[in-house]
Design an enzyme around this catalytic site. Structure first.
Site, PDB file in Angstrom:
ATOM      1  N   HIS A 158       6.169   1.600   3.707  1.00  0.00           N
ATOM      2  CA  HIS A 158       5.352   0.567   4.380  1.00  0.00           C
ATOM      3  C   HIS A 158       6.231  -0.582   4.869  1.00  0.00           C
ATOM      4  O   HIS A 158       5.950  -1.757   4.641  1.00  0.00           O
ATOM      5  CB  HIS A 158       4.261   0.050   3.438  1.00  0.00           C
ATOM      6  CG  HIS A 158       3.293   1.101   2.975  1.00  0.00           C
ATOM      7  ND1 HIS A 158       2.402   1.717   3.835  1.00  0.00           N
ATOM      8  CD2 HIS A 158       3.080   1.639   1.748  1.00  0.00           C
ATOM      9  CE1 HIS A 158       1.683   2.596   3.153  1.00  0.00           C
ATOM     10  NE2 HIS A 158       2.079   2.575   1.892  1.00  0.00           N
ATOM     11  N   ASP A 196      -1.581  -2.628   2.352  1.00  0.00           N
ATOM     12  CA  ASP A 196      -0.207  -2.119   2.247  1.00  0.00           C
ATOM     13  C   ASP A 196       0.541  -2.228   3.573  1.00  0.00           C
ATOM     14  O   ASP A 196       1.767  -2.245   3.598  1.00  0.00           O
ATOM     15  CB  ASP A 196      -0.210  -0.659   1.778  1.00  0.00           C
ATOM     16  CG  ASP A 196      -0.630  -0.526   0.317  1.00  0.00           C
ATOM     17  OD1 ASP A 196      -0.164  -1.308  -0.505  1.00  0.00           O
ATOM     18  OD2 ASP A 196      -1.447   0.364   0.020  1.00  0.00           O
TER      19      ASP A 196
END
Length: 283
Positions: free
Chosen positions: A9, A183
């Site tokens: 991420h 995220d």
């Protein structure tokens, strides 16, 4: 060569991105492994878990002892159920909507893809209403929502901010919003990452549940589901080495985010105004 093969991420995490660049490691992100049809096989299992958990957590935080407005998601005889708005009709969204529908809520699921909406219309139960998403529709629906679930994904990139501060001020007091996209930076303007130990905070009377790594709360289910998906890729990388694995498997090649100090995923480079190097340069 040190290989990092996990969820990264990076587009929402500049500090980690720069640390990986400095380490000169080979960094392959689960969330950007991509099949030819555009599906994301290693994001799928955690998206299923997070989508189902989103509804579960929302139902809990609607309860008055948790700070909510005291509404039962499915209602009872003679009493209307809660209204749930799910933004995004992908894997997270459909799983969140399935759970909410199963509990008896009135569910709106928003998406911008007509083909996806047609599919949702076919497979979802009668208390689910797939709707074409735009700013006006979103504003109208969040005003009557008891729960809003953010299930937006732009693969490998930072999530767009769809629920604005102005919209939030007009929402019902004691309503709950769950940002599954946290995220990737979150899809609500007021979102900030929280933990399982301290999962919620309140802004303008609206409860925010923005836990990063939601599936960590159900670690046994999540581990089994994730291992089922990741193991074949991990074995291929281990047996062939990262370079040969990428040469022979386009899905693994698409997962490369940083190689030897160079950013090889365009959305990550764009997020932090870094130089982009095509992965082919290393193969």
């Amino acid at each position: 060569d040190q290989i990092v093969f996990t969820y990264l991420h990076l587009a929402a995490d500049e500090q980690q991105t720069k640390a990986l660049i400095k380490s000169k490691s080979v960094d392959i992100a689960y969330e950007t492994i991509e099949k030819d049809n555009g599906s994301l096989p290693l994001l799928l299992p955690m998206s299923e878990v997070a989508g189902r958990m989103a509804t579960q957590e929302a139902a809990k935080y609607l309860e008055m002892p948790q700070g909510g407005m005291g509404v039962l998601l499915g209602g009872v005889t003679g009493v209307e159920p809660a209204t749930v708005v799910v933004i995004g009709g992908g894997v997270v969204g459909i799983n969140a909507a399935k759970m909410a529908c199963g509990l008896g809520a009135k569910v709106y699921i928003l998406d911008m893809n007509l083909e996806r909406l047609a599919y949702l219309d076919d497979v979802m139960p009668a208390n689910c209403f797939p709707v074409m998403s735009n700013a006006a529709v979103l504003r109208e629906l969040v005003l009557k929502a008891d729960v809003v679930i953010g299930a937006v994904l732009v693969a490998g990139a930072k999530a767009p901010k769809l629920l604005t501060k102005e919209m939030l001020k007009e929402m019902k007091k004691g309503s709950v919003i769950v940002d599954v996209a946290i995220d990737q930076g979150g899809c609500f303007e007021t979102s900030k990452a929280t933990t399982h130990d301290n999962p919620c905070y309140e802004v303008d009377g609206v409860i925010h549940y923005c836990v990063a790594n939601m599936p960590g709360a159900v670690a046994k289910t999540s581990t089994l589901a994730l291992t089922n998906a990741t193991l074949p890729y991990a074995v291929e990388i281990a047996n062939k080495g990262w370079k040969k694995a990428m040469q022979e498997n386009k899905e693994i090649k698409r997962g490369a985010n940083v190689i030897k100090g160079k950013v090889t995923y365009k959305a990550v480079a764009q997020a932090f105004d870094l130089d982009y190097s095509p992965v082919e340069e290393f193969l």
